[in-house]
Design an enzyme around this catalytic site. Structure first.
Site, PDB file in Angstrom:
ATOM      1  N   HIS A   1      29.189 -22.814  41.906  1.00  8.52           N
ATOM      2  CA  HIS A   1      28.779 -23.120  40.492  1.00  8.52           C
ATOM      3  C   HIS A   1      28.395 -21.726  39.925  1.00  8.52           C
ATOM      4  O   HIS A   1      28.208 -20.461  40.313  1.00  8.52           O
ATOM      5  CB  HIS A   1      27.620 -23.930  40.501  1.00  8.52           C
ATOM      6  CG  HIS A   1      27.009 -24.505  39.160  1.00  8.52           C
ATOM      7  ND1 HIS A   1      26.822 -23.835  38.139  1.00  8.52           N
ATOM      8  CD2 HIS A   1      27.446 -25.736  38.824  1.00  8.52           C
ATOM      9  CE1 HIS A   1      26.648 -24.684  37.097  1.00  8.52           C
ATOM     10  NE2 HIS A   1      27.100 -25.798  37.416  1.00  8.52           N
TER      11      HIS A   1
ATOM     12  N   ASP B   1      29.669 -32.143  40.800  1.00 10.44           N
ATOM     13  CA  ASP B   1      30.966 -32.780  40.746  1.00 10.44           C
ATOM     14  C   ASP B   1      31.422 -33.532  42.144  1.00 10.44           C
ATOM     15  O   ASP B   1      32.158 -34.310  42.422  1.00 10.44           O
ATOM     16  CB  ASP B   1      32.153 -31.979  40.091  1.00 10.44           C
ATOM     17  CG  ASP B   1      31.737 -31.770  38.688  1.00 10.44           C
ATOM     18  OD1 ASP B   1      31.987 -32.527  37.833  1.00 10.44           O
ATOM     19  OD2 ASP B   1      31.157 -30.695  38.606  1.00 10.44           O
TER      20      ASP B   1
END
Length: 293
Positions: free
Chosen positions: A181, A232
């Site tokens: 991330h 996700d």
């Protein structure tokens, strides 16, 4: 008219259909710009309601089925799944989707939210601002993470194949979808919840092998690179277990993020300033002017 628009674009990209349909709906709900608070709220509520309805209706029309109308007696997640699948969904799937929608509703100034706020700062209406955010979300670097994870899981095939797949991908310096991330240094705080939901829903749906592959991929990548999965990652097996086709994954993201977008847009209306980032020119200077001819 809206149904006709959806039918004519049955083979189009899902996000393209969603954007085009919302743009057409904006013509039915014009407001003065900048909009007053009542007009802005009315547009915001309208968008929250029509977005899952459009996604579900388009999916059913392209599948040769009749759209299912939303029902006031059902909650948001249950309505979405019922309109999409045409039958009452399992209670666990409704709960899982409800949590997934909430966890993805907002994540500060991500690219689509920033695009929506910049547009709202110009005094554009809610529809226009949302369409700016939606266009950013349609870009593969922002809105395709979950579908890329699913593509990787399908390519791997089984948990036993994970180690070899990861080694091969790392050897050619390929990016592994769903990891690393840009903001979180440790594990994304949303991942644990989604991991548990994916585990239980994959068991219920009879696709336990998919979850095992995802879990093995998480363990292997973290061991080899130190990277954690992003939000996700476990949404891919979870969405598959709930019953979403892969090409709808980004539109489900839009359904989730709509509440965050409109909240940011309404907040931006309260700040009577234009968002105007600066840029520094670093190109060549002292060039000779030459006419195009």
């Amino acid at each position: 008219a809206d149904r006709g628009l959806l039918q004519r674009n049955a083979q189009a990209d899902a996000m393209g259909v969603l954007r085009a349909t919302i743009a057409a709906l904006a013509l039915e709900h014009p407001v003065k710009v900048p909009p007053n608070r009542d007009d802005a709220l009315a547009q915001a509520y309208r968008l929250l309601g029509v977005t899952p309805t459009i996604v579900a209706a388009w999916h059913r029309l392209r599948s040769g089925q009749r759209p299912v109308l939303p029902r006031k007696s059902l909650g948001y997640a249950e309505n979405f799944l019922t309109m999409l699948q045409g039958a009452p969904p399992p209670a666990s799937a409704v709960k899982a989707l409800d949590v997934a929608l909430i966890l993805r509703a907002d994540n500060e100034l991500n690219p689509s939210t920033f695009a929506a706020r910049v547009t709202a700062a110009t005094g554009a209406d809610v529809y226009g601002s949302v369409l700016a955010g939606m266009s950013a979300l349609a870009g593969p670097r922002h809105g395709w993470h979950t579908r890329n994870v699913m593509q990787a899981l399908e390519e791997i095939g089984a948990a036993e194949q994970v180690a070899g797949w990861v080694r091969e991908r790392m050897a050619r310096k390929g990016k592994i979808p769903g990891f690393g991330h840009q903001v979180y240094q440790g594990e994304d705080p949303r991942t644990g919840l989604l991991r548990g939901l994916a585990e239980s829903e994959c068991q219920r749906a009879g696709i336990w092998d998919l979850y095992k592959t995802a879990r093995e991929l998480e363990v292997t990548v973290h061991r080899e690179t130190g990277q954690f999965p992003i939000v996700d990652f476990y949404l891919a097996p979870l969405y598959r277990a709930i019953g979403f086709p892969v090409d709808l994954f980004t539109t489900v993201f839009a359904v989730s993020r709509m509440s965050g977008w409109v909240a940011h847009i309404l907040e931006q209306y309260g700040d009577d300033r234009l968002l105007r980032p600066r840029a520094e020119y670093i190109g060549p200077v002292d060039l000779e002017y030459r006419p195009i001819r």
